[in-house]
Design a protein around this motif. Structure first.
Motif, PDB file in Angstrom:
ATOM      1  N   ARG A   1       2.097  -3.162 -11.379  1.00 46.47           N
ATOM      2  CA  ARG A   1       2.912  -4.136 -10.647  1.00 46.47           C
ATOM      3  C   ARG A   1       2.172  -4.735  -9.450  1.00 46.47           C
ATOM      4  N   GLY A   2       0.864  -4.462  -9.375  1.00 44.78           N
ATOM      5  CA  GLY A   2       0.016  -5.122  -8.381  1.00 44.78           C
ATOM      6  C   GLY A   2      -0.080  -4.429  -7.045  1.00 44.78           C
ATOM      7  N   HIS A   3       0.324  -3.185  -6.959  1.00 46.20           N
ATOM      8  CA  HIS A   3       0.277  -2.453  -5.696  1.00 46.20           C
ATOM      9  C   HIS A   3      -0.997  -1.618  -5.603  1.00 46.20           C
TER      10      HIS A   3
ATOM     11  N   VAL B   1       4.509   2.042   2.475  1.00 47.22           N
ATOM     12  CA  VAL B   1       5.659   2.819   2.018  1.00 47.22           C
ATOM     13  C   VAL B   1       5.150   4.112   1.388  1.00 47.22           C
ATOM     14  N   ALA B   2       5.927   5.185   1.525  1.00 46.81           N
ATOM     15  CA  ALA B   2       5.564   6.474   0.936  1.00 46.81           C
ATOM     16  C   ALA B   2       6.571   6.844  -0.149  1.00 46.81           C
TER      17      ALA B   2
ATOM     18  N   LYS C   1       0.846  -1.187   0.000  1.00 42.34           N
ATOM     19  CA  LYS C   1       0.000   0.000   0.000  1.00 42.34           C
ATOM     20  C   LYS C   1       0.889   1.246   0.000  1.00 42.34           C
ATOM     21  N   ILE C   2       0.708   2.070  -1.013  1.00 42.88           N
ATOM     22  CA  ILE C   2       1.616   3.196  -1.268  1.00 42.88           C
ATOM     23  C   ILE C   2       0.912   4.528  -1.030  1.00 42.88           C
ATOM     24  N   ALA C   3       1.630   5.457  -0.389  1.00 47.04           N
ATOM     25  CA  ALA C   3       1.193   6.855  -0.317  1.00 47.04           C
ATOM     26  C   ALA C   3       2.006   7.650  -1.324  1.00 47.04           C
ATOM     27  N   LEU C   4       1.329   8.359  -2.203  1.00 46.18           N
ATOM     28  CA  LEU C   4       1.989   9.250  -3.159  1.00 46.18           C
ATOM     29  C   LEU C   4       1.897  10.674  -2.623  1.00 46.18           C
TER      30      LEU C   4
END
Length: 233
Positions: free
Chosen positions: A22-24, A43-44, A2-5
């Protein structure tokens, strides 16, 4: 993951596309310096603006979130970020350019500078070309190239933008519509020249490198570089 942009401009949108491919999962997309909740984030990735970058990085590190930063122009606070990372046993990567190809290019540049340091008849210069929306000049990548040459070549002690003086590396910065980024290093003598060039065809290379770095840093502790990610240098 799980990504924070943190920074959702053109680069942020490209990172989103690559991340989804890429499946995130993108759980935060923001240009706000505050007001976002990192509790569901693995991750950010920060591609914000210089005035917001250190705030974003510090917030992530204090909350135990690994952070990848591609923002340039904030490095006056770099040592503070390193200190925060160590105090919080966090994980952090910053780079002037996340392109996988550019990071190989950086290593080639350092090796070439080391070889050329014995050949005083060659004068080195750097030329960079980017799109007209790029606000800083020279680019962070060009500065990294120049500083890496200085570290390997005793004839140079500084770089100058659009100017030449003794013991200086000339950097020429061009701004042209729709150019993602081209960097060239030239060693020129009276008899010949040697050129090393990296040309980006789109933002996707930069975005892919940021995602690869984010994948790599999960579960790690410390301050890293793209050399660590690529296992080079």
């Amino acid at each position: 993951m799980k990504i924070a942009l943190l920074g959702y401009g053109k680069m942020g949108k490209t990172i989103e596309q690559i991340g989804l491919q890429r499946g995130h999962e993108i759980v935060i997309k923001t240009n706000d310096e505050d007001g976002y909740d990192l509790s569901q984030v693995d991750v950010a990735i920060d591609f914000s603006v210089p005035k917001a970058a250190f705030f974003n990085i510090a917030k992530c590190l204090k909350q135990g979130i690994p952070v990848i930063s591609g923002t340039t122009g904030w490095l006056d606070n770099y040592e503070n970020a390193v200190k925060l990372c160590k105090e919080n046993k966090g994980a952090f990567i910053t780079a002037s350019n996340f392109s996988l190809g550019v990071n190989i290019f950086f290593e080639l540049n350092k090796n070439l500078a080391k070889m050329m340091s014995q050949l005083k008849q060659y004068q080195v210069s750097i030329e960079e070309t980017h799109h007209t929306q790029k606000l800083d000049a020279p680019s962070g990548t060009a500065i990294t190239l120049a500083e890496d040459i200085i570290s390997q070549h005793q004839a140079y002690s500084k770089w100058l933008l659009n100017d030449t003086k003794e013991q200086s590396i000339l950097i020429t910065a061009n701004r042209i519509d729709d150019v993602p980024g081209t960097h060239s290093i030239e060693y020129k003598s009276k008899t010949d020249s040697i050129n090393l060039t990296h040309t980006a065809y789109s933002r996707e290379g930069f975005a892919l490198g940021a995602i690869v770095a984010a994948e790599w840093i999960l579960g790690k502790e410390g301050v890293f570089t793209m050399n660590d990610v690529l296992n080079i240098g």
